[in-house]
Design an enzyme around this catalytic site. Structure first.
Site, short mmCIF file in Angstrom:
data_model
loop_
_atom_site.label_atom_id
_atom_site.label_comp_id
_atom_site.label_asym_id
_atom_site.label_seq_id
_atom_site.Cartn_x
_atom_site.Cartn_y
_atom_site.Cartn_z
N PHE A 130 0.78 -1.15 0.11
CA PHE A 130 -0.14 -0.02 0.04
C PHE A 130 0.98 1.37 -0.01
CE2 PHE A 130 -2.85 3.14 1.86
CZ PHE A 130 -4.17 2.79 1.07
N ASP A 209 1.97 -5.50 7.69
CA ASP A 209 0.90 -4.45 7.69
C ASP A 209 -0.25 -5.55 7.49
OD1 ASP A 209 -1.20 -2.97 6.89
OD2 ASP A 209 -0.10 -1.68 5.83
N TYR A 234 -10.81 -0.26 10.95
CA TYR A 234 -12.09 0.09 10.27
C TYR A 234 -12.39 -0.78 8.89
CZ TYR A 234 -8.25 2.49 7.51
OH TYR A 234 -7.21 3.08 7.06
N LYS A 235 -11.63 -1.82 8.73
CA LYS A 235 -11.91 -2.77 7.57
C LYS A 235 -12.78 -3.82 8.10
CE LYS A 235 -7.88 -1.32 5.01
NZ LYS A 235 -8.24 -0.47 3.97
N ARG A 388 -13.11 -4.12 -6.83
CA ARG A 388 -12.72 -4.88 -5.91
C ARG A 388 -14.13 -5.39 -5.16
NH1 ARG A 388 -8.49 -2.47 -1.57
NH2 ARG A 388 -10.21 -1.09 -1.38
#
Ligand SMILES: Cc1ncc(COP(=O)(O)O)c(C=O)c1O
Length: 428
Positions: A130, A209, A234-235, A388
């Site tokens: 990322f 990560d 938050y995912k 996605r």
């Protein structure tokens, strides 16, 4: 075991009927408009209990108890939540803490690791990482007088990293390896044990990560002897927009590493207000300053739900849902130019699937902005050509997956996507 699927419409309902996790969907907020939400890999849905928990926290803890809430409810919350996350990522009590953002945590742990690894000058990452991770590393290198080189392992194809290339780049010169366990675009999943062992043989530390992995795939930080990790809440952890991130440091490294941001929350006794910093012992030394308390409190319910559901059950369902989606895509969407942009081997994949298409952006817009009466479907788009689809086993149903592929078929047959422009929104 090879899963077998059927094209019949009611097959999805049969899979939902057999789903041992189906009741967990009732624990989440739904607005009643039948939107199919396949973006829990970016922002998880709102757990119902979080609504009441926050309402109570605002009224009672902030409204009534005011500053007293620090002692009653807030001061140790970062560690308590860290201990819950530890259960989800295979770490021990006292090795995980909730703090700051993923980017800031990555900065703290990467810089601390480099300080420990004297004499080594290489940092290794990969081209799928990322961007924030790479930006943070580039910034650290500048701060350190450009005395490190950042080397990126190349991709084997658009889906996977070339593992031989990665291994050849991790040499005795390597101080630190920084990788996303699950790649944000293709969902490529590393074998954490293999990479950690390889890096350790060369004397390198590894910083994972886990943003796209925590709550989605089984993670065994202790069993794989992982050194360091960061990730967001938050995912798949459903902590809410902007919820604070977590960091993990293996216990034997606590004494050896020091945080480069010596904030008062990481001090041995912040309320002595001493003039000289003494790091706290244990994981608290990696805290910085006052956390966003309401966001922090909001993290708890999502963690409780995941722990109750069990990572093994979640992973089994995630694999079944992804395989079903791949089956339907290959049967009914391949002829419309879609390609699977994620590993076909479930053991090398996280919990989202990317579909590649030259018109990906406009097709994604068609899903999100349907004509009246048609179901709205929310995936997300990643440049240049990926849609996605995130499968969040706590609340995604097989029927939603069936409807999504059926809707894509109609969008392609009617060329509905052609009524949308290609100009990108700020957030895609
Ligand atoms: C793998 C990964 N790392 C880091 C981040 C960014 O984290 P933050 O904005 O909390 O710093 C994201 C955001 O989506 C991500 O997917």
């Amino acid at each position: 075991m090879k899963l077998t699927f059927d094209l019949a419409d009611d097959f999805a309902n049969q899979l939902d009927d057999k789903d041992v996790l189906s009741d967990f969907r009732k624990q989440f907020y739904f607005s009643g408009d039948n939107t199919i939400y396949l973006d829990g890999n970016s922002l998880g849905r709102l757990p119902l209990k979080t609504k009441t928990l926050l309402a109570k926290a605002i009224e009672k803890q902030w409204g009534n108890d005011l500053i007293e809430s620090w002692n009653k409810n807030w001061y140790t919350k970062s560690e308590e939540l860290g201990n819950k996350i530890a259960k989800i990522i295979g770490a021990s009590i006292g090795e995980v803490i909730v703090s700051d953002s993923t980017s800031v945590n990555l900065y703290k742990l990467a810089k601390a690791a480099l300080k420990l690894q004297t004499g080594k000058t290489r940092i290794v990452s990969d081209v799928f990482n990322f961007p924030t991770d790479l930006y943070i590393l580039q910034g650290i290198i500048q701060e350190c007088g450009n005395n490190y080189e950042l080397i990126l392992a190349r991709q084997k194809d658009e889906i996977s990293i070339d593992l031989d290339d990665l291994k050849s780049k991790i040499t005795e010169k390597t101080a630190l390896v920084v990788l996303s366990l699950v790649a944000f675009k293709s969902a490529f999943l590393y074998n954490a044990e293999e990479i950690t062992n390889w890096a350790h043989q060369k004397g390198a530390l590894v910083l994972w990560d886990l943003s796209h992995a925590a709550g989605a795939v089984p993670i065994e930080l202790n069993k794989t002897n992982a050194d360091l990790a960061v990730g967001c809440t938050y995912k798949y952890l459903n902590g809410g927009p902007g919820s604070p991130a977590f960091l993990y440091v293996r216990k034997d490294l606590h004494e050896k590493l020091t945080s480069p941001i010596q904030g008062w929350f990481g001090e041995e006794n912040p309320f002595e207000f001493g003039l000289n910093y003494r790091p706290a012992s244990g994981i608290r030394k990696f805290l910085t300053g006052t956390p966003p308390v309401l966001n922090l409190l909001a993290v708890e319910t999502g963690l409780d739900l995941l722990i109750e559901a069990g990572i093994k059950n979640l992973y089994e369902k995630s694999k079944r849902q992804s395989e079903y989606f791949i089956f339907l895509t290959m049967k009914i969407l391949s002829k419309h130019g879609f390609e699977i942009g994620s590993p076909l081997d479930p053991l090398q994949r996280g919990s989202h699937i990317s579909l590649k298409h030259p018109e990906a952006y406009r097709i994604c817009q068609s899903l999100i902005h349907p004509k009246n009466g048609t179901v709205k479907i929310i995936p997300d788009f990643r440049e240049p050509d990926n849609i996605r689809f995130g499968f969040t086993p706590l609340y995604t149903t097989f029927e939603e997956i069936r409807q999504t592929t059926a809707r894509l078929k109609i969008i392609m047959e009617t060329r509905e996507y052609e009524s949308f422009g290609s100009e990108r929104n700020s957030v895609t």
